[in-house]
Structure formats: structure tokens, C-alpha cells
Design an enzyme around this catalytic site. Structure first.
Site, PDB file in Angstrom:
ATOM      1  N   CYS A   2      47.969 119.409  49.667  1.00 54.81           N
ATOM      2  CA  CYS A   2      46.942 120.369  49.280  1.00 54.81           C
ATOM      3  C   CYS A   2      45.883 120.419  50.383  1.00 54.81           C
ATOM      4  O   CYS A   2      45.498 119.384  50.942  1.00 54.81           O
ATOM      5  CB  CYS A   2      46.233 120.049  47.977  1.00 54.81           C
ATOM      6  SG  CYS A   2      47.336 120.036  46.570  1.00 54.81           S
ATOM      7  N   ARG A  27      49.677 121.813  54.574  1.00 54.64           N
ATOM      8  CA  ARG A  27      49.460 120.751  53.596  1.00 54.64           C
ATOM      9  C   ARG A  27      50.006 121.107  52.203  1.00 54.64           C
ATOM     10  O   ARG A  27      49.972 120.291  51.284  1.00 54.64           O
ATOM     11  CB  ARG A  27      47.968 120.452  53.460  1.00 54.64           C
ATOM     12  CG  ARG A  27      47.300 120.097  54.770  1.00 54.64           C
ATOM     13  CD  ARG A  27      45.831 119.835  54.561  1.00 54.64           C
ATOM     14  NE  ARG A  27      45.633 118.646  53.766  1.00 54.64           N
ATOM     15  CZ  ARG A  27      45.569 117.420  54.247  1.00 54.64           C
ATOM     16  NH1 ARG A  27      45.664 117.219  55.534  1.00 54.64           N
ATOM     17  NH2 ARG A  27      45.398 116.387  53.443  1.00 54.64           N
ATOM     18  N   TRP A  79      50.031 122.085  46.799  1.00 54.53           N
ATOM     19  CA  TRP A  79      51.359 121.480  46.712  1.00 54.53           C
ATOM     20  C   TRP A  79      51.384 120.839  45.331  1.00 54.53           C
ATOM     21  O   TRP A  79      50.690 119.854  45.084  1.00 54.53           O
ATOM     22  CB  TRP A  79      51.545 120.421  47.800  1.00 54.53           C
ATOM     23  CG  TRP A  79      52.939 119.882  47.884  1.00 54.53           C
ATOM     24  CD1 TRP A  79      53.974 120.399  48.606  1.00 54.53           C
ATOM     25  CD2 TRP A  79      53.465 118.725  47.223  1.00 54.53           C
ATOM     26  NE1 TRP A  79      55.112 119.644  48.417  1.00 54.53           N
ATOM     27  CE2 TRP A  79      54.834 118.609  47.572  1.00 54.53           C
ATOM     28  CE3 TRP A  79      52.930 117.780  46.351  1.00 54.53           C
ATOM     29  CZ2 TRP A  79      55.647 117.590  47.104  1.00 54.53           C
ATOM     30  CZ3 TRP A  79      53.749 116.764  45.867  1.00 54.53           C
ATOM     31  CH2 TRP A  79      55.097 116.671  46.258  1.00 54.53           C
ATOM     32  N   ASN A 103      42.106 117.776  46.163  1.00 52.05           N
ATOM     33  CA  ASN A 103      43.290 117.265  46.858  1.00 52.05           C
ATOM     34  C   ASN A 103      43.436 115.808  46.453  1.00 52.05           C
ATOM     35  O   ASN A 103      42.525 115.014  46.672  1.00 52.05           O
ATOM     36  CB  ASN A 103      43.092 117.383  48.376  1.00 52.05           C
ATOM     37  CG  ASN A 103      44.161 116.627  49.150  1.00 52.05           C
ATOM     38  OD1 ASN A 103      45.279 116.475  48.675  1.00 52.05           O
ATOM     39  ND2 ASN A 103      43.814 116.163  50.333  1.00 52.05           N
ATOM     40  N   GLY A 104      44.578 115.478  45.824  1.00 54.62           N
ATOM     41  CA  GLY A 104      44.783 114.095  45.391  1.00 54.62           C
ATOM     42  C   GLY A 104      45.405 114.076  44.010  1.00 54.62           C
ATOM     43  O   GLY A 104      45.949 115.076  43.549  1.00 54.62           O
ATOM     44  N   GLU A 483      67.164 110.201  62.447  1.00 57.04           N
ATOM     45  CA  GLU A 483      66.162 111.244  62.634  1.00 57.04           C
ATOM     46  C   GLU A 483      66.832 112.625  62.662  1.00 57.04           C
ATOM     47  O   GLU A 483      66.316 113.592  62.095  1.00 57.04           O
ATOM     48  CB  GLU A 483      65.364 110.966  63.916  1.00 57.04           C
ATOM     49  CG  GLU A 483      64.348 112.023  64.289  1.00 57.04           C
ATOM     50  CD  GLU A 483      63.292 112.321  63.228  1.00 57.04           C
ATOM     51  OE1 GLU A 483      63.221 111.616  62.209  1.00 57.04           O
ATOM     52  OE2 GLU A 483      62.545 113.296  63.417  1.00 57.04           O
ATOM     53  N   LYS A 487      65.935 115.668  60.065  1.00 57.64           N
ATOM     54  CA  LYS A 487      65.399 116.939  60.580  1.00 57.64           C
ATOM     55  C   LYS A 487      66.231 118.110  60.086  1.00 57.64           C
ATOM     56  O   LYS A 487      65.698 119.126  59.673  1.00 57.64           O
ATOM     57  CB  LYS A 487      65.389 116.878  62.111  1.00 57.64           C
ATOM     58  CG  LYS A 487      64.358 117.708  62.770  1.00 57.64           C
ATOM     59  CD  LYS A 487      63.079 116.956  63.065  1.00 57.64           C
ATOM     60  CE  LYS A 487      62.510 116.247  61.884  1.00 57.64           C
ATOM     61  NZ  LYS A 487      61.408 115.391  62.147  1.00 57.64           N
ATOM     62  N   GLU A 490      65.754 118.676  56.292  1.00 53.43           N
ATOM     63  CA  GLU A 490      64.403 119.114  55.990  1.00 53.43           C
ATOM     64  C   GLU A 490      64.224 120.615  56.167  1.00 53.43           C
ATOM     65  O   GLU A 490      63.609 121.267  55.330  1.00 53.43           O
ATOM     66  CB  GLU A 490      63.454 118.341  56.928  1.00 53.43           C
ATOM     67  CG  GLU A 490      61.994 118.568  56.686  1.00 53.43           C
ATOM     68  CD  GLU A 490      61.134 117.727  57.619  1.00 53.43           C
ATOM     69  OE1 GLU A 490      61.640 117.261  58.663  1.00 53.43           O
ATOM     70  OE2 GLU A 490      59.947 117.554  57.315  1.00 53.43           O
ATOM     71  N   HIS A 506      83.914 102.282  55.850  1.00 52.45           N
ATOM     72  CA  HIS A 506      83.753 101.452  54.655  1.00 52.45           C
ATOM     73  C   HIS A 506      83.469 102.324  53.431  1.00 52.45           C
ATOM     74  O   HIS A 506      82.800 101.878  52.501  1.00 52.45           O
ATOM     75  CB  HIS A 506      82.652 100.415  54.882  1.00 52.45           C
ATOM     76  CG  HIS A 506      83.019  99.454  55.976  1.00 52.45           C
ATOM     77  ND1 HIS A 506      83.914  98.427  55.794  1.00 52.45           N
ATOM     78  CD2 HIS A 506      82.669  99.421  57.280  1.00 52.45           C
ATOM     79  CE1 HIS A 506      84.076  97.772  56.937  1.00 52.45           C
ATOM     80  NE2 HIS A 506      83.333  98.362  57.864  1.00 52.45           N
ATOM     81  N   LYS A 605      52.988 118.631  54.853  1.00 52.46           N
ATOM     82  CA  LYS A 605      52.882 117.814  56.066  1.00 52.46           C
ATOM     83  C   LYS A 605      52.343 116.408  55.783  1.00 52.46           C
ATOM     84  O   LYS A 605      52.841 115.431  56.312  1.00 52.46           O
ATOM     85  CB  LYS A 605      51.980 118.547  57.065  1.00 52.46           C
ATOM     86  CG  LYS A 605      51.852 117.876  58.404  1.00 52.46           C
ATOM     87  CD  LYS A 605      53.006 118.221  59.291  1.00 52.46           C
ATOM     88  CE  LYS A 605      52.917 117.540  60.630  1.00 52.46           C
ATOM     89  NZ  LYS A 605      54.273 117.378  61.186  1.00 52.46           N
TER      90      LYS A 605
END
Ligand code: M6R
Length: 610
Positions: A2, A27, A79, A103-104, A483, A487, A490, A506, A605
Site C-alpha cells: 500500500c 506498492r 494491496w 499502510n500496514g 532466481e 523471475k 513472477e 530423485h 514491491k
């Protein structure tokens, strides 16, 4: 998560809030809202909300406010945590005379909601934030400070609030706990926002609002006081990057721009720490004693930063022989970890805000471990909580998918490994000096990789059609594979997994059938033949293979569909080149699928919630 911004001054608050929210959209971007005093002299607050991107809110604001532009307002880009994506659940939320953005997370909101219902106040949304508005309003008798103070004493969790009281026009109050909030003042008014990117158009001077202090913004003042009413003077900070760094600068997407910024970001991160061609952290105030007498090192981080930690472990163990473990911060914090004064805990984070990494570093501190933060954002919570800080100098990273922040984190981990080797007399200066030259040289190699965009774009025509993709590697290349897989998932929404190449048989090799793409990194000499054998195994089961090796390797062309060749280089530095490969592959796959590269679904983010 947010983004919030408040402004009061002499300019059009609607436009300032919209511009600010657009820069904070990284955000959160599922809905947005704006509250304002339509006229600075009336006892009234208007609210406009919209689901979707900030541009939807912008349209609504333009439809609703054609003249008499407001001079004071607060804005939020969301968000969703509590309650789905809807206009009702979007911020701002109001109760009585109070309108606020948040925000939180208010952890005890259910308990507080029950209490409010007992007083015949029922929320209309499903959010924890509306409960916070109700609690503040329940304490409001004309004194905003008392109301905020009493309410915050009841709220558990994390918050950054911008609060307006309808009977105090032109004024914004703010407070924060474990969520970021910066303040800024200029000739045109006062600002408060989640991130400096929202205010940089107006000023380069800012300050971090001290936790649990109450800020009062008016058009020509910004006053801060603690709960006892004592005035607090914050430390003024200076934004040391140019405004252009936070704009797309001619690129189609921030991600592409940030991929291209990597050689420069690396140079900015490494160069100030090289003295006589040796790593040196004295300008960072990091004392060498931090690197001596250690029995153990623990690296804590999340997501991409954790993948940088995986490479950090390999490098530090190689040069120091001190055992290093890499822990996912959200696991570490609840795992009752074994820590003592001989343990160094290194927290890696681009934002410096990630809730779990922050909690991990606090836990380490409480257990008397030594702490070092590797963060990108100056003055961020993780930086402030840690005993020592090494800032990466990537500049603002706007795209949700981390690229340049990752490679500068790698560079710092290399420098730490080299410095530790020197301090503990495990390597000669001449050896480390060569390593530094190699590291600096890898930036040129990286520039060459950036020219491979067309080749990598072509490969993604096949990848974009896949349902499952596998990334393989051993050692350094396994960390890179992890990574690469993250990526791709995402931003392209294609399922992928990273496997240590020897582990595939395996179980997971049962998933390799005709045309399943396998991206295999084989850049490390000691395990080169082993990875090639693993490639043969998947190839013989029909995999569509993209093989990445260094120059100078003779590769049987029947083994792969594409062979990506890195420049001739020392294998220690291949991550700076393979990073570009995995970034381009993810980027162009998402482009071919016509997806929102910079703002992938469900993500934000900065992950400031658990
Ligand atoms: O700000 P941080 O580095 O602490 O963030 C950690 C992760 O959330 C982050 O790296 C995330 O995995 C990236 N979006 C991946 O590209």
C-alpha cells in the site's frame, strides 16, 4: 504494501496526490482513493474511490472536481489484506469526524471491532483500517493528539496513517509504527508519503518520520511531537539520485530500464568500497572487528534477496571456511534459531522494509548476535535496526520484479567475502586484488550480455507457450536457477521450478516429457560435465533445452535447442552474466504474453506484512 501520500499547501492537491500515487503504485495497485477538504473553511471531507489502477481514480477525480481544486488531501493505493478488492474496502475510510488512509495491518482489529459494535458502531467495510478510524474517532473530542495517542495505545500491528479531522480543515496528522513514512516541506506546502519517490518532483530534502511520534502538517509547517508533547526535530536527509532515475526514461518498462542500469549500479556500489584495489568498508563505518571471531554466519532474506544470499553463502564459505546458512526470513523468525555473540546475521533487502526480514534482524539483535544489513533504501527500517549497514547503490527500483537490486546485492556479498578473507588473513592482498579486478571486469562482460536481447527474445517464442519450465544448475548455477525460476513465475505466470541438477532424478524427472523447456546453466568448471550429463538425461526424455555455458566450451549441438554463450570469463563472476539471461527470458516471455511486466498480479514491491 500500500502506498500513501498526504499533501497540504498552495497547489492542486488532487493532481499532487495522483502523481504521487502513480509513483507509489509499485506498492499495491488493486484500488485507490482520495479524500480532500473541498474548501479549506468547511467542516466537510469528500472521498473519491475507484477499483483498479490509479488512472481510474484520476479519471474520477477529473469528473468530480472541475474547479476549485482542493489544497489539502490524502491518497492511497491498495494491496488488499483484509477484505477483497472493492470500492467499499478501498481507502480512505471514515468514521465520524475522522477520515484516514493506512499502510500496514491492525492485528487486533477483530477484538476492537467487537468493542466498537458494543458501542453501536458498525463498520461498513471488511477492513482492519476502518476499525482504526472508528477507534480514533471514538477518542476524538476536539483534541487530535489525545485521540491519536489513545487509539494507538490500543492498536496492535503495523501502521502508517494519514488522518484528517473534518473540523480541522487544511490539516493532516500522521503517525507510524513499523511501516515507512517520510516527510518533506517546500515552498509549495507539506508532504507525507510512503516513499520519497512521491515527493521528489518538489524537493530533494526529506526526513523519516520517527516512530510513534505525531506529525501535524499544515500548508506552511510540519510539526512533530512525541506522546508527551515534546517537539521532535527529525534528521534531514538528501535524495542522492536524480529524478530521472524514477522515470522510465524512454524504455517501455521500468524492468527493462533497470536491467540496463545494472553495470552502472554495480559500479556505484563497488567503486566507493575499493581502496588500493582492495575491498574496504571504512567509509561505511563497518569495523573489521565485525568479521573476526565468528563461528557462524546466518543470512536472512526473502525472495530474490534470499537468492542473493545463496550466492553470498557460497562466496563467504569459499573464502573464509566459516559455516554460513541462508534462511528464509519468515521461517527463521519462528524457528527458535541458535544465535550467540559469535554469530553474524546478515539481512539482505532491497526495500529495507520487508516485515519478515525486519523481524529476523530484531530477533538476532535480541539474541546478542552481530548484525549487518545490506539494503538499498537509505534510512529504511532494516538499516536502522542493524548494528552495521552496507548500502547497495542501485537507485530506485520501481519494477516489482527485482533486477538491478539483485546484482548489486551479489556484488556486496562478494566484497564481504573478500574483505573477510583479508581481515582473517586467509588470502593475500595480491589474490584479493586480482579478485577485485575480476569483479570490476565483469561489468564489461555484463554490458556484452545486455546486447543479447534479440537472441533471448527469439527463445521466448517457445517458452511463452509452456505450462511448466525447469531451471537447472549446480553450485553457483543452482542459486542462479532459483532466481531465474522466480523471475519467470513472477511476471509471466508460467509455472517453473529450479532444481539442483543432480536432484532431478530423485522424483521430478517424471515431469520431463516432450517439449518441456529446461534452462540449464553449466558455467562452473568443476561440475560442468555433471550438468551436461543431467542435460543428456532430460534431452533423452524430450526436453526442449536451453543451455548456458561460458565461451570456450565445445558443446554437442544435438544436446540443446539453443546454446547461450557467455563471454570468456573467470567462473566466479558468471552470475553477473547469467542474471541478464534469466532477466531477459522472464521479461520477453511476459512481453510476448502481453502482461503487465512492472506490476504483476497479486504482488507488491515492498512486503510489509507477514
Ligand atoms: O525488499 P526486499 O528485497 O526485502 O524484498 C524481498 C522480496 O519480496 C523481493 O525480492 C521479491 O522476491 C521480488 N519481487 C522478486 O523479484
Amino acid at each position: 504494501m500500500c502506498g500513501i501520500i498526504g499533501y497540504t499547501g498552495i497547489l492542486n492537491a488532487g493532481q499532487i496526490i495522483i502523481d504521487g500515487l502513480m509513483s507509489l503504485e509499485y506498492r499495491g495497485y488493486d484500488s485507490a482513493g482520495f479524500a480532500y477538504f473541498p474548501d479549506n473553511n468547511t467542516d466537510k471531507i469528500e472521498v473519491i474511490k475507484s477499483t483498479g489502477k490509479v488512472c481510474n481514480l484520476e479519471n474520477k477525480i477529473h469528473e468530480n472536481i472541475k474547479e476549485n481544486h482542493p489544497l489539502c488531501g490524502i491518497g492511497h493505493t491498495r494491496w488488499a489484506t483484509h477484505g477483497g478488492v472493492s470500492e467499499t474496502n478501498s481507502h480512505p475510510h471514515s468514521s465520524g469526524k475522522v477520515t484516514l488512509i493506512h499502510n500496514g495491518i491492525i492485528e487486533n482489529y477483530q477484538e476492537l471491532a467487537n468493542k466498537m459494535a458494543a458501542k453501536s458502531k458498525y463498520p461498513v467495510s471488511q477492513t482492519d483500517t476502518e476499525i482504526a478510524a472508528m477507534v480514533i474517532d471514538s477518542y476524538y473530542n476536539g483534541d487530535p493528539y489525545e485521540a491519536i495517542k489513545n487509539a494507538c495505545n490500543e492498536l496492535d500491528g503495523s501502521y502508517a496513517f494519514c488522518i484528517m479531522f473534518s473540523d480541522i480543515p487544511g490539516c493532516i496528522f500522521s503517525i507510524r509504527k513499523n511501516s515507512p513514512l517520510v516527510g518533506a516541506v517546500c515552498d509549495e506546502g507539506s508532504f507525507v508519503a510512503s516513499d520519497v519517490v512521491a515527493v521528489i518532483d518538489y524537493t530533494k530534502e526529506y526526513f523519516i518520520l520517527p516512530e510513534m511520534t505525531i506529525a501535524k502538517l499544515t500548508k506552511d509547517s510540519f510539526e512533530i511531537c512525541d506522546f508527551d508533547g515534546n517537539e521532535i526535530i527529525p534528521e534531514i536527509m538528501h535524495i542522492n539520485w536524480d529524478i530521472a532515475a524514477a522515470k522510465k526514461g524512454g524504455y517501455d518498462h521500468f524492468m527493462l530500464k533497470e536491467i540496463h542500469e545494472q553495470p552502472e549500479a554495480l559500479l556505484k556500489t563497488i567503486a566507493p568500497r575499493i581502496v588500493n584495489n582492495l575491498p574496504d568498508f571504512s567509509n561505511d563505518g563497518v569495523d573489521d572487528s565485525l568479521f573476526t571471531g565468528l563461528s557462524r554466519i546466518v543470512i536472512v532474506a526473502c525472495g530474490t534477496a534470499m537468492h542473493a544470499g545463496m550466492l553470498g553463502k557460497i562466496m563467504i564459505e569459499k573464502y573464509t571456511r566459516i559455516p554460513v546458512s541462508v534462511d528464509i526470513a519468515s521461517e527463521f523468525r519462528y524457528a527458535d534459531p541458535i544465535l550467540d555473540e559469535n554469530t553474524l546475521v546478515i539481512a539482505i533487502s532491497q526495500s529495507g522494509e520487508t516485515a519478515d526480514t525486519l523481524a529476523a534482524i530484531k530477533l538476532a539483535k535480541n539474541a546478542n548476535a552481530r548484525t549487518l544489513a545490506v539494503v538499498n533504501v537509505k534510512g529504511s527500517a532494516i538499516a536502522r535496526e542493524s548494528e552495521y549497514v552496507l548500502y547497495t547503490h542501485a537507485g530506485p527500483e520501481i519494477s516489482v520484479a527485482s533486477t538491478k537490486a539483485y546484482t548489486v546485492q551479489l556484488a556486496i556479498m562478494y566484497l564481504i567475502a573478500y574483505r573477510m578473507a583479508l581481515v582473517n588473513k586467509l588470502a593475500d592482498e595480491s589474490v584479493i586484488s586480482l579478485k577485485i579486478s575480476g569483479l570490476l571486469d565483469s561489468m564489461d562482460k555484463m554490458k556484452k550480455m545486455l546486447e543479447m536481447d534479440e537472441e533471448l527474445y527469439l527463445i521466448t517464442s517457445k517458452i511463452k507457450k509452456a505450462d511448466n519450465i525447469f531451471y537447472l544448475g549446480r553450485g553457483i548455477d543452482y542459486a542462479i536457477a532459483c532466481e531465474g525460476s522466480l523471475k519467470l513465475k513472477e511476471i509471466s505466470y508460467i509455472h517453473s521450478e529450479a532444481y539442483a541438477a543432480g536432484e532431478l532424478k530423485h522424483g521430478t524427472i517424471s515431469l520431463i516429457v516432450d517439449n518441456v523447456p529446461v534452462i540449464a546453466f553449466a558455467t562452473q568448471d568443476n561440475v560442468y560435465q555433471k550438468v551436461i550429463s543431467n542435460v543428456v538425461e532430460v534431452r533423452s526424455r524430450g526436453a526442449y533445452v536451453i543451455l548456458v555455458t561460458k565461451a570456450g566450451k565445445h558443446v554437442d549441438t544435438t544436446l540443446c535447442d539453443h546454446h547461450i554463450v557467455l563471454p570468456r570469463m573467470d567462473e566466479e563472476y558468471t552470475p553477473f552474466c547469467t542474471a541478464v539471461v534469466l532477466q531477459y527470458l522472464a521479461y520477453y516471455t511476459a512481453i510476448r504474453k502481453d502482461l503487465n511486466v512492472d506490476q504483476p498480479r497479486n504482488l507488491a514491491k515492498s512486503v510489509t506484512v507477514e
